[in-house]
Design an enzyme around this catalytic site. Sequence first.
Site, PDB file in Angstrom:
ATOM      1  N   GLN A   1       0.500  -1.551   0.349  1.00 45.87           N
ATOM      2  CA  GLN A   1       0.397  -0.332   0.289  1.00 45.87           C
ATOM      3  C   GLN A   1       0.977   1.284  -0.007  1.00 45.87           C
ATOM      4  O   GLN A   1       2.223   0.693   0.376  1.00 45.87           O
ATOM      5  CB  GLN A   1      -0.781  -0.305   1.146  1.00 45.87           C
ATOM      6  CG  GLN A   1      -2.178   0.395   0.945  1.00 45.87           C
ATOM      7  CD  GLN A   1      -3.286   0.066   1.789  1.00 45.87           C
ATOM      8  OE1 GLN A   1      -3.324  -0.869   2.212  1.00 45.87           O
ATOM      9  NE2 GLN A   1      -3.838   1.310   2.915  1.00 45.87           N
TER      10      GLN A   1
ATOM     11  N   SER B   1       4.333  -6.236   2.869  1.00 54.50           N
ATOM     12  CA  SER B   1       3.098  -6.238   3.558  1.00 54.50           C
ATOM     13  C   SER B   1       1.858  -6.850   2.234  1.00 54.50           C
ATOM     14  O   SER B   1       1.566  -7.920   1.921  1.00 54.50           O
ATOM     15  CB  SER B   1       2.298  -5.320   3.402  1.00 54.50           C
ATOM     16  OG  SER B   1       0.485  -4.546   4.610  1.00 54.50           O
ATOM     17  N   LEU B   2       0.635  -6.112   1.372  1.00 55.88           N
ATOM     18  CA  LEU B   2      -0.017  -6.166   0.283  1.00 55.88           C
ATOM     19  C   LEU B   2       0.612  -6.751  -0.173  1.00 55.88           C
ATOM     20  O   LEU B   2       0.137  -8.192  -1.047  1.00 55.88           O
ATOM     21  CB  LEU B   2      -1.251  -5.300   0.039  1.00 55.88           C
ATOM     22  CG  LEU B   2      -1.473  -5.219  -1.437  1.00 55.88           C
ATOM     23  CD1 LEU B   2      -2.506  -5.999  -0.847  1.00 55.88           C
ATOM     24  CD2 LEU B   2      -1.641  -4.027  -1.863  1.00 55.88           C
TER      25      LEU B   2
ATOM     26  N   ARG C   1      -9.268  -8.723   2.500  1.00 53.71           N
ATOM     27  CA  ARG C   1      -8.511  -8.730   3.337  1.00 53.71           C
ATOM     28  C   ARG C   1      -8.786  -6.724   4.312  1.00 53.71           C
ATOM     29  O   ARG C   1      -8.525  -6.453   4.991  1.00 53.71           O
ATOM     30  CB  ARG C   1      -7.103  -8.693   2.878  1.00 53.71           C
ATOM     31  CG  ARG C   1      -6.317  -7.654   3.972  1.00 53.71           C
ATOM     32  CD  ARG C   1      -4.203  -8.185   3.121  1.00 53.71           C
ATOM     33  NE  ARG C   1      -3.364  -7.823   3.944  1.00 53.71           N
ATOM     34  CZ  ARG C   1      -2.574  -6.987   3.863  1.00 53.71           C
ATOM     35  NH1 ARG C   1      -3.152  -5.709   3.332  1.00 53.71           N
ATOM     36  NH2 ARG C   1      -1.717  -6.663   4.753  1.00 53.71           N
TER      37      ARG C   1
ATOM     38  N   HIS D   1      -0.772  -4.125  10.747  1.00 48.42           N
ATOM     39  CA  HIS D   1       0.241  -4.389  11.816  1.00 48.42           C
ATOM     40  C   HIS D   1       1.056  -4.072  12.916  1.00 48.42           C
ATOM     41  O   HIS D   1       1.908  -4.562  13.639  1.00 48.42           O
ATOM     42  CB  HIS D   1       1.775  -4.746  11.262  1.00 48.42           C
ATOM     43  CG  HIS D   1       1.172  -4.866   9.168  1.00 48.42           C
ATOM     44  ND1 HIS D   1       1.449  -5.784   8.900  1.00 48.42           N
ATOM     45  CD2 HIS D   1       1.773  -3.662   8.305  1.00 48.42           C
ATOM     46  CE1 HIS D   1       0.978  -5.928   7.545  1.00 48.42           C
ATOM     47  NE2 HIS D   1       1.228  -5.078   7.195  1.00 48.42           N
TER      48      HIS D   1
ATOM     49  N   GLN E   1      -0.054 -12.233   9.400  1.00 45.63           N
ATOM     50  CA  GLN E   1       0.223 -11.024   9.147  1.00 45.63           C
ATOM     51  C   GLN E   1       0.381  -9.669   9.358  1.00 45.63           C
ATOM     52  O   GLN E   1       1.058  -8.942   9.489  1.00 45.63           O
ATOM     53  CB  GLN E   1       1.176 -10.877   7.639  1.00 45.63           C
ATOM     54  CG  GLN E   1       1.803 -10.251   6.760  1.00 45.63           C
ATOM     55  CD  GLN E   1       0.639  -9.009   5.755  1.00 45.63           C
ATOM     56  OE1 GLN E   1       0.238  -9.105   5.634  1.00 45.63           O
ATOM     57  NE2 GLN E   1       2.121 -10.000   4.077  1.00 45.63           N
TER      58      GLN E   1
END
Length: 293
Positions: A9, A88-89, A113, A195, A244
């Site tokens: 992101q 991440s993503l 998500r 996170h 995650q």
Amino acid sequence: MKAFVFPGQGAQYTGMGLDLFEKYPEAQALFNQANKILNFSITDIMFEGSAEDLKQTNVTQPAIFLHSVIMYKVLGDKATPNMVAGHSLGEFSALVANRTLEFEDGLKLVAQRAQAMQKACEINPSTMAAVLGLEDKIVEDVCASIEGIVVPANYNCPGQLVISGEKEAIEKACEALKENGAKRALMLPVGGAFHSPLMEPAREELAKAIEATTFNTPLCPIYQNVSTAAVNDAALIKENLISQLTAPVKWTQSVQNMIKDGAASFTEVGPGKVLQGLVKKIDRSMLTNSPEL
């Protein structure tokens, strides 16, 4: 050995993906398929929407995933990584690239998500902050000393760590970090504490969706944000992917392990060049590039 990495992101930009759509019939077919899966025209927003339109979490995450995965797919034979990772993503894009996930399943999970994270953000007023110029240990110790929820969230490169948590705790942590010698400790314009433990409701929701999805044996190892080491086992990949959302993104450690395991070049597949910059800060000698289409 060639490492392919996929952004998360923040990499979005107006007009993203339009060049792929116009140039490649395969890209066109995948974008059209995505519109049907998502039940809205994400291509309209990606190709013609404003920066503000693209900032909505339910748009941003699938948009970056689509740009990355479709770019990877049009590379065809040029896309032969020996290892993959995603920030991440971006981990979902990496899992489609190494064939652990099918395109459709990956997109559905990313959409779920995004919605789950959005809901979790609305439960608690929370945010993130970037901390520059401090050793990781100092940031970790300061976070541990603050009352309330504030944790290290993104280990991006040496001297660049993002913290995540409750707004008040983040504000206090930023002050304390500056007192401890941080060059900068600034709040980020994000919707919530990604996170961090505050994402627990999203983690629970996404866990059900991940458990119900088929994960194949990967073609090459993925270095996941949670474990940072090479993973080839589909069951372990699922487990790490579920963890995650509430665990930190250990990007520095993942890249270091990829280099240790023989990575000689890093190709960033998707919008922007953020990860190339981070890789260079982790190891200046590394070759980094964008794919040649």
